[in-house]
Write an enzyme that holds these catalytic residues in place. Sequence first.
Site, PDB file in Angstrom:
ATOM      1  N   PRO A 154       0.826  -1.201   0.000  1.00  0.00           N
ATOM      2  CG  PRO A 154      -0.829  -1.577   1.584  1.00  0.00           C
ATOM      3  CD  PRO A 154       0.487  -2.109   1.107  1.00  0.00           C
ATOM      4  CD  GLU A 155       2.729   2.942  -4.464  1.00  0.00           C
ATOM      5  OE1 GLU A 155       2.414   4.019  -5.000  1.00  0.00           O
ATOM      6  OE2 GLU A 155       3.318   2.036  -5.084  1.00  0.00           O
ATOM      7  CG  HIS A 183      -2.779 -15.247   7.766  1.00  0.00           C
ATOM      8  ND1 HIS A 183      -1.581 -15.804   8.153  1.00  0.00           N
ATOM      9  CD2 HIS A 183      -3.237 -16.017   6.746  1.00  0.00           C
ATOM     10  CE1 HIS A 183      -1.315 -16.856   7.385  1.00  0.00           C
ATOM     11  NE2 HIS A 183      -2.309 -17.004   6.535  1.00  0.00           N
ATOM     12  NE  ARG A 203       2.235 -11.295   0.397  1.00  0.00           N
ATOM     13  CZ  ARG A 203       2.419 -10.808  -0.814  1.00  0.00           C
ATOM     14  NH1 ARG A 203       3.442 -10.004  -1.038  1.00  0.00           N
ATOM     15  NH2 ARG A 203       1.594 -11.097  -1.797  1.00  0.00           N
ATOM     16  NE  ARG A 233      21.203  13.209  -4.991  1.00  0.00           N
ATOM     17  CZ  ARG A 233      20.344  12.845  -4.043  1.00  0.00           C
ATOM     18  NH1 ARG A 233      19.722  13.774  -3.314  1.00  0.00           N
ATOM     19  NH2 ARG A 233      20.106  11.574  -3.805  1.00  0.00           N
TER      20      ARG A 233
END
Length: 287
Positions: free
Chosen positions: A2-3, A104, A123, A166
Amino acid sequence: MPELPEVETVLRGIAPRMIGRRLAEVEARRPDLRRPLPAGFVQRLTGRAVIAADRRAKYLRLHLEGGETLIVHLGMSGRLVIEDAPPPVAFHHGPSIAVADAPHTHVLFRLDDGTRILFADPRRFGLMDIAATDDLDAHDLFAHLGPEPLGNGFSGPYLARAFEGRRAPVKALLLDQRVVVGVGNIYASESLFEAGIHPARAAGTLSAEDCDRLAAAVRATLDRAITAGGSTLRDFVGASGELGYFQHSFRVYDRADAPCSREGCGGTIERVVQSNRATYFCSRCQA
């Protein structure tokens, strides 16, 4: 994983249910997730009221009476689900397992109104920690983080300073949490497309105008994704069981070999791998 939009969606789902409520009961079904739960986890939370909630990068933070904060990271597959909401709907690849009796489901919070908030993580790449609220900025999870992309500290001039000199690809720096937090792989590709900037371009070569355009594109892309409830790819589901639908608006991500959607371009979306992450772009209209 998830972002930012997905984590913000979860925050907006659980915050109205938890703020002002007391954690009447806390159950930890295992001693660890990605790392051990903090000492006295259950005892430190039980009976405490949630007085505020926010998000920092991809971390949820539940601020408690008494000056401590519960920190939650969903990892790759973690979910916070409100039990008394409609049953979680199925993912495109299989059913949700975020229910109280699932193997889970590792942590359960029962609020004083009877609502239960479940944390399921097949996980176990998520984490939970408890820290002093006044010291959060110095916490090891937050001390190194850059500005929020939707906050006042993020702008074109800020990017110009961060990118100056950069040689790293601009997409790599958008994923660097020290430069800006929470953008993530999907939204970096989408933002660079919207800004018309090639993902492999050296960040230091961007002009001030390029940086202004990119900062605006990041904000707009994240705002649209939050409005859509995030993107449902593999494991993400909102706190009430709903799936996000921003994936239906992808202009480049996961669209390799499709025609470019930019009017008049005529190019084709390409896929390359940068730093072991898939990147999607149009080489014709992203320079």
